[in-house]
Design a protein around this motif. Sequence first.
Motif, PDB file in Angstrom:
ATOM      1  N   GLU A 163       0.834  -1.190   0.000  1.00 26.77           N
ATOM      2  CA  GLU A 163       0.000   0.000   0.000  1.00 26.77           C
ATOM      3  C   GLU A 163       0.872   1.245   0.000  1.00 26.77           C
ATOM      4  N   HIS A 164       0.513   2.208  -0.838  1.00 29.93           N
ATOM      5  CA  HIS A 164       1.266   3.449  -0.929  1.00 29.93           C
ATOM      6  C   HIS A 164       1.031   4.257   0.336  1.00 29.93           C
ATOM      7  N   PRO A 165       2.084   4.876   0.885  1.00 31.59           N
ATOM      8  CA  PRO A 165       1.909   5.610   2.154  1.00 31.59           C
ATOM      9  C   PRO A 165       0.931   6.771   2.061  1.00 31.59           C
ATOM     10  N   ASP A 166       0.696   7.306   0.852  1.00 28.78           N
ATOM     11  CA  ASP A 166      -0.225   8.427   0.690  1.00 28.78           C
ATOM     12  C   ASP A 166      -1.613   7.997   0.240  1.00 28.78           C
ATOM     13  N   LEU A 167      -1.814   6.693   0.067  1.00 25.55           N
ATOM     14  CA  LEU A 167      -3.051   6.225  -0.545  1.00 25.55           C
ATOM     15  C   LEU A 167      -4.278   6.588   0.286  1.00 25.55           C
ATOM     16  N   GLU A 168      -4.187   6.486   1.584  1.00 26.98           N
ATOM     17  CA  GLU A 168      -5.349   6.783   2.416  1.00 26.98           C
ATOM     18  C   GLU A 168      -5.782   8.238   2.243  1.00 26.98           C
ATOM     19  N   ARG A 169      -4.789   9.140   2.182  1.00 24.44           N
ATOM     20  CA  ARG A 169      -5.133  10.553   1.990  1.00 24.44           C
ATOM     21  C   ARG A 169      -5.720  10.780   0.605  1.00 24.44           C
ATOM     22  N   TRP A 170      -5.121  10.169  -0.402  1.00 25.00           N
ATOM     23  CA  TRP A 170      -5.626  10.329  -1.762  1.00 25.00           C
ATOM     24  C   TRP A 170      -7.065   9.832  -1.881  1.00 25.00           C
ATOM     25  N   GLU A 171      -7.318   8.673  -1.319  1.00 22.63           N
ATOM     26  CA  GLU A 171      -8.668   8.112  -1.438  1.00 22.63           C
ATOM     27  C   GLU A 171      -9.687   8.940  -0.656  1.00 22.63           C
TER      28      GLU A 171
END
Length: 729
Positions: free
Chosen positions: A25-33
Amino acid sequence: MSARFNYAGLVLVGMLAACGTGSPEHPDLERWEARASNVTIIRDDWGIPHISAKTDADVVFGLMYAQAEDDFNRIETNYLNAMGRLAEAEGEGEIYRDLRMKLFIDPDSLRAKYAASPEWLRSLMDAFADGLNYYLHTHPEVKPRVIARFEPWMALSFSEGSIGGDIERVSLRELEAFYGGQPAQVAAAHRTIAPPDNEPRGSNGIAIAPKNSASGRSMLLINPHTSFFFRAEVHVTSEEGLNAYGAVTWGQFFVYQGFNDRAGWMHTSSGVDNIDEYLLTTTSTADGHTYRFGNEERPVTSRTIKVPYKTSTGMAERSFTVHRTHHGPVVRAQDGKWVAVRLMEEPVKALSQSYGRTKARNLQQFRQTMELHTNSSNNTVYADADGNIAYFHANFVPRRDTRFDWSRPVDGSNPATEWQGIHSIDESPNVFNPSIGWVYNTNNWPYSAAGPDSPRRDRFPAYMETYPENPRGINAIRQLTGRRNVTLDTLIAIAYNRSMPAFDDLIPALLSAADGTPASDPLKTRLAEQLDSLRRWDRQWGVASVPTSLAVFWGEELWQRVINATDRGNLSVYEYMAGRTSPAARLEALAAASDKLAADFGTWKTPWGEINRFQRITGDIVHPFDDASPSIPVGFTSGRWGSLAVFGARAYPGTKKWYGTSGNSFVAAVEFGDSVRARAITAGGQSGHPSSPHFGDQAERYSTGTLREVYFYPDQLVGRTKRTYRPGK
């Protein structure tokens, strides 16, 4: 775990499976989503994205994602150019273009400026980077040439939406001569500041006051002349007051030329002299160099700039020791002296102004954005729902001592040549609500912007404007003078009127030359039919017009013969062609034009539409052209001859037909009031992908000036929506 977390996990697993990757999982994925879940993108039946969210920042996220869907290549290329990294993608030939940008654009400096920016602007820059990075994450098949990850500060490298920024007026050839190990002495005739571009990168802006409109509402024509496909059409709305529609330059997060529900703005390239060169008196020392300023010897700041570039075997690098004074970077030499250039360098203010104007809903608010004085290369034509119309002259004009000739390099050792602040709005040749009821600009001087209500030239310093009147300006004045009861249809008809006023003097001069030539002259006999055709011509362009073809080919031939005439003096090329060329020269140019038409198309009697063509067959930024592939006839011509609708076309290697690459790129006619009515057209289509139905679906309408309805309100999208989605879905 919550149900929400489980759902997000399932979505992520599905995304990874679809991408065929087992990456963590990309470390920024939660923010992006989280951002993506707040954004709605509606694609209408022309493929134009209507992006909405609660906050401006989330709208910016969605806007960048949607732009990347349509043409990521153009986004990346614009930033490679803006940051001086083109050579990393395109090779050694772009080294000096990159060096020029790096003289002004320093990543460490921009990172510091980003960190010091106001919170509202940082949030938009954060969203800008997030939107592009989320697009790349969800589209692993898209392989960036260089920029695998966008950073927020990068938005400051490309903060003003003109097609050619101020930096690009520094000569690459002279920069290479100075820093490339060649002799530093460059002929004084070769100036750093480039002369006006004859073809046809300008623009038209027209505003109509309520007194002259049929509806009693103000109106605005938005007609930038840029390279085709340089901008896309978008609509962005938020619950924080954003509601802007218009043309956005690929990779930027603000509508550059457009309108909101209460006001509209149109930028035209300005002839203001706001970039200055300083001749330096330098001395070599053990520590480097000094330069004289007044009674001081100041140290020249020198540093090393590295320019990576692509080769057939991998990456290589060139290093340059570059120099800078308080005036700015050293860019060339003249008469044995170094030359430094000074221009506007305020990226935070420029980005703030570019975004802020999109939310200005009345003249006072719009003027407040202009107080930042960073829209350096443009004039602005404005209209609003309150009935105001305005012409704002170039927004960044240094105040200077008028004893000096600022069109030439000045003595950098003389403190009197220092800038003395910036001219205020009130000190500029602007026009607000003229009694005549219209304003316009066609990249000409401001001294005819409102006919008899225009600013007086003698009240302003010479450096305030260097461009003269031009044939498009003459055409605009003719079209606007005495107009009443203007409608959207009328405004569009003005924009596409078929007049070519440059020929109003040139053709009579040609016919006079023929009439004064003895009947026994074989050239006159040979050209009798051509001359008769031009004598009967109404000087209106059209796809079926043979005289248009003949006049344009003749005009181009004569132009090239006299453009470098040493005896032209202060005469314009038009004046010289009409009044100073010999009768024989005019007839010989017509003979050469006739021969060229016959050689390329079989006969000089070739209709203009068989020559002048629109073609889009690939998504390449440098488009290839092919006479054997489909193309569309276009009636309007080069702006050189005064056509307001501009199509900058020429033949290319391997072609006989002329293909347009610049000119009318986006056109919108807008009427303001309790609600907005607008029509628009974009060259070709919204998408940069040949496989998309929106790659060329506007081409036919574009070629005929048949503008389509703009869907500005939600009810206008009913029945015209092709897709509604969130980024990443």
